[in-house]
Design a protein around this motif. Structure first.
Motif, PDB file in Angstrom:
ATOM      1  N   THR A   4       0.849  -1.187   0.000  1.00  0.00           N
ATOM      2  CA  THR A   4       0.000   0.000   0.000  1.00  0.00           C
ATOM      3  C   THR A   4       0.888   1.241   0.000  1.00  0.00           C
ATOM      4  OG1 THR A   4      -0.112   0.109   2.409  1.00  0.00           O
ATOM      5  CG2 THR A   4      -1.808  -1.186   1.304  1.00  0.00           C
ATOM      6  N   ILE A   5       0.281   2.377  -0.251  1.00  0.00           N
ATOM      7  CA  ILE A   5       1.031   3.638  -0.278  1.00  0.00           C
ATOM      8  C   ILE A   5       1.627   3.932   1.093  1.00  0.00           C
ATOM      9  CG2 ILE A   5       0.726   6.141  -0.445  1.00  0.00           C
ATOM     10  CD1 ILE A   5      -0.993   5.656  -2.885  1.00  0.00           C
ATOM     11  N   LYS A  27       0.849  13.442  -7.532  1.00  0.00           N
ATOM     12  CA  LYS A  27       1.062  13.645  -6.102  1.00  0.00           C
ATOM     13  C   LYS A  27      -0.269  13.718  -5.350  1.00  0.00           C
ATOM     14  CE  LYS A  27       2.776  17.582  -4.393  1.00  0.00           C
ATOM     15  NZ  LYS A  27       3.740  18.650  -4.064  1.00  0.00           N
ATOM     16  N   ALA A  28      -1.272  14.301  -5.964  1.00  0.00           N
ATOM     17  CA  ALA A  28      -2.588  14.395  -5.331  1.00  0.00           C
ATOM     18  C   ALA A  28      -3.204  13.008  -5.134  1.00  0.00           C
ATOM     19  CB  ALA A  28      -3.511  15.268  -6.167  1.00  0.00           C
ATOM     20  N   THR A  29      -2.921  12.096  -6.024  1.00  0.00           N
ATOM     21  CA  THR A  29      -3.431  10.734  -5.903  1.00  0.00           C
ATOM     22  C   THR A  29      -2.795  10.028  -4.711  1.00  0.00           C
ATOM     23  OG1 THR A  29      -3.714  10.673  -8.298  1.00  0.00           O
ATOM     24  CG2 THR A  29      -3.795   8.576  -7.143  1.00  0.00           C
ATOM     25  N   VAL A  30      -1.520  10.274  -4.483  1.00  0.00           N
ATOM     26  CA  VAL A  30      -0.843   9.689  -3.320  1.00  0.00           C
ATOM     27  C   VAL A  30      -1.493  10.206  -2.041  1.00  0.00           C
ATOM     28  CG1 VAL A  30       1.324   9.542  -2.054  1.00  0.00           C
ATOM     29  CG2 VAL A  30       1.333   9.364  -4.540  1.00  0.00           C
ATOM     30  N   TYR A  31      -1.755  11.499  -1.965  1.00  0.00           N
ATOM     31  CA  TYR A  31      -2.415  12.061  -0.789  1.00  0.00           C
ATOM     32  C   TYR A  31      -3.818  11.481  -0.608  1.00  0.00           C
ATOM     33  CZ  TYR A  31       1.136  15.579   0.131  1.00  0.00           C
ATOM     34  OH  TYR A  31       2.294  16.220   0.468  1.00  0.00           O
ATOM     35  N   LYS A  32      -4.509  11.225  -1.702  1.00  0.00           N
ATOM     36  CA  LYS A  32      -5.872  10.717  -1.652  1.00  0.00           C
ATOM     37  C   LYS A  32      -5.927   9.327  -1.024  1.00  0.00           C
ATOM     38  CE  LYS A  32      -9.165   9.339  -5.154  1.00  0.00           C
ATOM     39  NZ  LYS A  32      -9.535   9.533  -6.542  1.00  0.00           N
ATOM     40  N   MET A  34      -3.417   7.936   0.867  1.00  0.00           N
ATOM     41  CA  MET A  34      -2.436   7.796   1.936  1.00  0.00           C
ATOM     42  C   MET A  34      -3.041   7.244   3.225  1.00  0.00           C
ATOM     43  SD  MET A  34       0.235  10.615   3.365  1.00  0.00           S
ATOM     44  CE  MET A  34       0.626  11.183   1.736  1.00  0.00           C
ATOM     45  N   ASP A  35      -4.266   7.612   3.550  1.00  0.00           N
ATOM     46  CA  ASP A  35      -4.856   7.144   4.799  1.00  0.00           C
ATOM     47  C   ASP A  35      -5.575   5.802   4.670  1.00  0.00           C
ATOM     48  OD1 ASP A  35      -6.808   8.279   3.236  1.00  0.00           O
ATOM     49  OD2 ASP A  35      -7.921   9.148   4.896  1.00  0.00           O
TER      50      ASP A  35
END
Length: 64
Positions: A4-5, A27-32, A34-35
């Motif tokens: 997972t990320i 990068k926005a996809t990684v933040y999306k 991340m949790d």
């Protein structure tokens, strides 16, 4: 190998831009994702990001 990320983030010392470059996404996809620590909505398979179809944004996750 399936990861997972949140598992891959320590390998790049928390650098989100570098992780996004390695898995081939924005990068926005990684933040999306991340949790999503359980990998219910995404997985990184052999260095490529795979996402669950029909998942549209962070806020729909709470409704399921």
């Amino acid at each position: 190998m399936v990861q997972t990320i949140s598992e891959l983030l320590p390998t790049v010392y928390g650098n989100v831009t570098e992780l996004a470059r390695r898995i081939g996404c924005n990068k926005a996809t990684v933040y999306k994702y991340m949790d999503d620590t359980n990998g219910e909505f995404h997985a990184v398979v052999n260095g490529k990001l795979m996402v669950r179809p029909g998942f549209k944004g962070r806020y729909n996750r709470d409704k399921r």
